[in-house]
Design an enzyme around this catalytic site. Structure first.
Site, PDB file in Angstrom:
ATOM      1  N   HIS B 115       6.644   3.821  -0.463  1.00  0.00           N
ATOM      2  CA  HIS B 115       7.087   4.526  -1.672  1.00  0.00           C
ATOM      3  C   HIS B 115       5.816   4.929  -2.415  1.00  0.00           C
ATOM      4  CE1 HIS B 115       8.761   4.778  -5.786  1.00  0.00           C
ATOM      5  NE2 HIS B 115       9.944   4.911  -5.222  1.00  0.00           N
ATOM      6  N   ASP B 197       5.436  -4.921  -0.833  1.00  0.00           N
ATOM      7  CA  ASP B 197       6.327  -4.274  -1.800  1.00  0.00           C
ATOM      8  C   ASP B 197       7.765  -4.661  -1.462  1.00  0.00           C
ATOM      9  OD1 ASP B 197       7.952  -2.600  -3.235  1.00  0.00           O
ATOM     10  OD2 ASP B 197       6.933  -0.745  -2.669  1.00  0.00           O
ATOM     11  N   GLN B 200      12.751  -2.777  -2.462  1.00  0.00           N
ATOM     12  CA  GLN B 200      14.036  -2.470  -1.818  1.00  0.00           C
ATOM     13  C   GLN B 200      14.606  -3.673  -1.084  1.00  0.00           C
ATOM     14  OE1 GLN B 200      15.921   0.060  -2.125  1.00  0.00           O
ATOM     15  NE2 GLN B 200      14.561   1.509  -3.131  1.00  0.00           N
ATOM     16  N   LYS B 223      16.556  -3.213  -9.431  1.00  0.00           N
ATOM     17  CA  LYS B 223      17.137  -2.988  -8.107  1.00  0.00           C
ATOM     18  C   LYS B 223      17.842  -4.242  -7.586  1.00  0.00           C
ATOM     19  CE  LYS B 223      13.773   0.489  -6.557  1.00  0.00           C
ATOM     20  NZ  LYS B 223      14.230   1.771  -7.072  1.00  0.00           N
ATOM     21  N   CYS B 361      10.495   9.927  -3.661  1.00  0.00           N
ATOM     22  CA  CYS B 361       9.203   9.304  -3.976  1.00  0.00           C
ATOM     23  C   CYS B 361       8.541   8.718  -2.738  1.00  0.00           C
ATOM     24  CB  CYS B 361       9.348   8.231  -5.054  1.00  0.00           C
ATOM     25  SG  CYS B 361      10.055   8.846  -6.561  1.00  0.00           S
TER      26      CYS B 361
END
Lengths: 118, 404
Positions: B115, B197, B200, B223, B361
């Protein structure tokens, strides 16, 4: 089910201003920052008047129709006029107040910003 | 289990509304909304400052969430947890912390699936110090990354920053194995930092810091059913420096020496009054996830993935991501060569199906796929088979309208 009005789809399916220009006096490329769409526009300005404008790129239905209608509207108008039109006026003139505005105004903003900066 | 009834938004939208944009942000359960309200109605006072009863309670609640987050991701200690604004802020903190540590000519490894928020802070760092970015490319079925020795110079690697789950393809990268692979191939005398990261990933399954063995892990509350404006940075052993300085984080100021001393970690990382209600809401979101249970969440999502992949067989799009159900989450991006992604999304909006269109993104991934945009349906804890049927019906109408 209909997603866009018939008039919009008719313009989208039979565009009039796509292509390239023989001897352009300006060439612009711009990205729709919200979605990554790309538009390129070129044309001829003579004595401060927009005499020819064509466009192309990777565009959705609304940005295509926005380009078609705004070119039709701006043809033979002056750069001075172009710079003073507001977003509201353009949307009203094009009859596109009810659709995604950042797409509908992509071509207009591309032209306006280019001539504002030169 | 009727999860939808826990989420008030579904009562305030048309009854046939399908929310398939949880990859952008999840809806919030009543438990989280109530927690935020309760904080303001009964618990509001600034933290780490005043010493009356309510202020002490507010601090206890705030620090209690820090402990809860540590346990949620199985960190070694709550001292490794920093509250930030979001994932993006967390990446910036890590990247700028490593500025004095990385040298010219060093390599930062990223994957093609990143991302933008896990790319741009590293690009800036690389340009500040003269480091080079090398990319792990995706394999052909978009179900993982390929490690090619011609792409990566293991003798120069200093930082490896990878996403755990792609926000476009839904692919789960085998982070644990990738970290092991890097550790095996990188010369033993090199100290390499691994950053992951998890934006998600966190709402979709248990993540485990001890198992992943990374140095940094970052994610956003919004999220995973928590309020927006609160994020988390896990830093193993507290190995970061503050990006923002000012109040709350400073221990002492010396006017004569023109200097200041930062508080012990992690307080020294959180300048200014933090997002108190957001942190409190994050705690409630973790409680909610625990209450529903990982077993239900993962099983339910797997059933939806299998169901969706089966239903998608009737459609004519190109799936941008693995067409199998393992090592992926419920994120499905797709592309029609003759319909723009925004026009697909607009058609679905008319049918009361909320999806996202555009570049998501993830600009390097879009360039790799040679696409300007895709349409994405992403699932949450409240997504049902009915929502997937609704999506498929909507897409069939779109196909009919555009004569696909």
């Amino acid at each position: 089910m209909k997603f866009y009005r018939d008039e919009i789809m008719e313009i989208y399916e039979r565009p009039s201003y796509q292509g390239i220009c023989q001897n352009p006096t300006f060439k612009i490329a711009r990205k729709n920052q919200d979605c990554g769409d790309r538009i390129h526009m070129e044309g001829v300005v003579s004595q401060g008047q927009l005499q020819q404008i064509v466009y192309g790129g990777e565009l959705c239905v609304i940005s295509t129709v926005g380009a078609e209608l705004v070119i039709d509207f701006l043809k033979n108008k002056t750069i001075h006029q172009l710079l003073f039109y507001t977003d509201e006026r353009i949307l009203q003139e094009l009859g596109l107040e009810d659709v995604r505005q950042h797409c509908a105004l992509l071509a207009f903003h591309t032209l306006q910003e280019h001539f504002r900066n030169i | 289990m009727d999860i939808k009834k826990d989420f008030p938004i579904f009562r305030n939208q048309p009854h046939d509304w399908s929310y398939l944009d949880s990859g952008a942000t999840t809806q919030k359960p009543k438990a989280v909304i109530d927690a935020v309200r309760r904080f303001y109605e009964a618990g509001n006072a600034n933290v780490h400052r005043s010493d009356y009863l309510l202020a002490r309670k507010a601090t206890e609640a705030y620090e209690g969430v820090r402990k809860k987050v540590a346990s949620f991701i199985n960190a070694y200690s709550e001292k490794e947890i920093i509250f930030t604004k979001n994932t993006n802020e967390s990446v910036n903190i890590v990247a700028q912390s490593l500025r004095g540590w990385i040298s010219k000519g060093d390599v930062i490894v990223l994957s093609r699936a990143e991302h933008n928020s896990n790319i741009v802070p590293w690009l800036r760092l690389a340009n500040q110090v003269g480091a080079e970015i090398q990319w792990l490319e995706l394999n052909e079925d978009l179900g993982g990354v390929v490690i090619r020795t011609q792409d990566i110079d293991f003798t120069r690697v200093a930082i490896v920053a990878l996403t755990q789950v792609s926000n476009v393809t839904g692919t789960i990268l085998p982070i644990k194995d990738l970290i092991k692979m890097f550790k095996t191939n990188i010369p033993k005398d090199r100290d390499v930092k691994f950053a992951v990261d998890g934006a998600q990933a966190v709402g979709h399954g248990q993540v485990d810091m001890r198992e992943l063995d990374c140095d940094y892990y970052y994610f956003s509350g919004h999220k995973m059913y928590a309020p927006s404006g609160v994020g988390v940075l896990y830093a193993k052993g507290g190995n970061v420096l503050p990006l923002l300085v000012g109040s709350g984080m400073v221990d002492d100021i010396f006017i004569e020496k023109q200097d200041f001393v930062v508080k012990y970690y992690p307080d020294g990382m959180e300048a200014g009054t933090p997002n108190l209600e957001g942190v409190y809401g994050l705690g409630a979101a973790i409680d909610y996830i625990w209450q529903v249970g990982w077993e239900y969440i993962t099983k339910h999502e797997m059933e939806l993935i299998v169901y969706a992949l089966d239903k998608f067989k009737d459609l004519h799009f190109q799936l941008i991501g693995p067409n199998f159900s393992v090592n992926r989450i419920g994120i499905f991006s797709f592309h029609y060569p003759t319909i723009h992604s925004h026009d697909v999304a607009q058609g679905l909006d008319v049918a009361n199906v909320a999806v996202r269109a555009g570049h998501h993104c993830a600009i390097p991934l879009m360039k790799y796929l040679n696409l300007s945009g895709v349409t994405r349906a992403s699932f949450g804890i409240y997504t049902t088979q009915k929502d997937i049927d609704h999506l498929v019906r909507g897409l069939k109408d779109v196909e009919k309208f555009y004569k696909v």
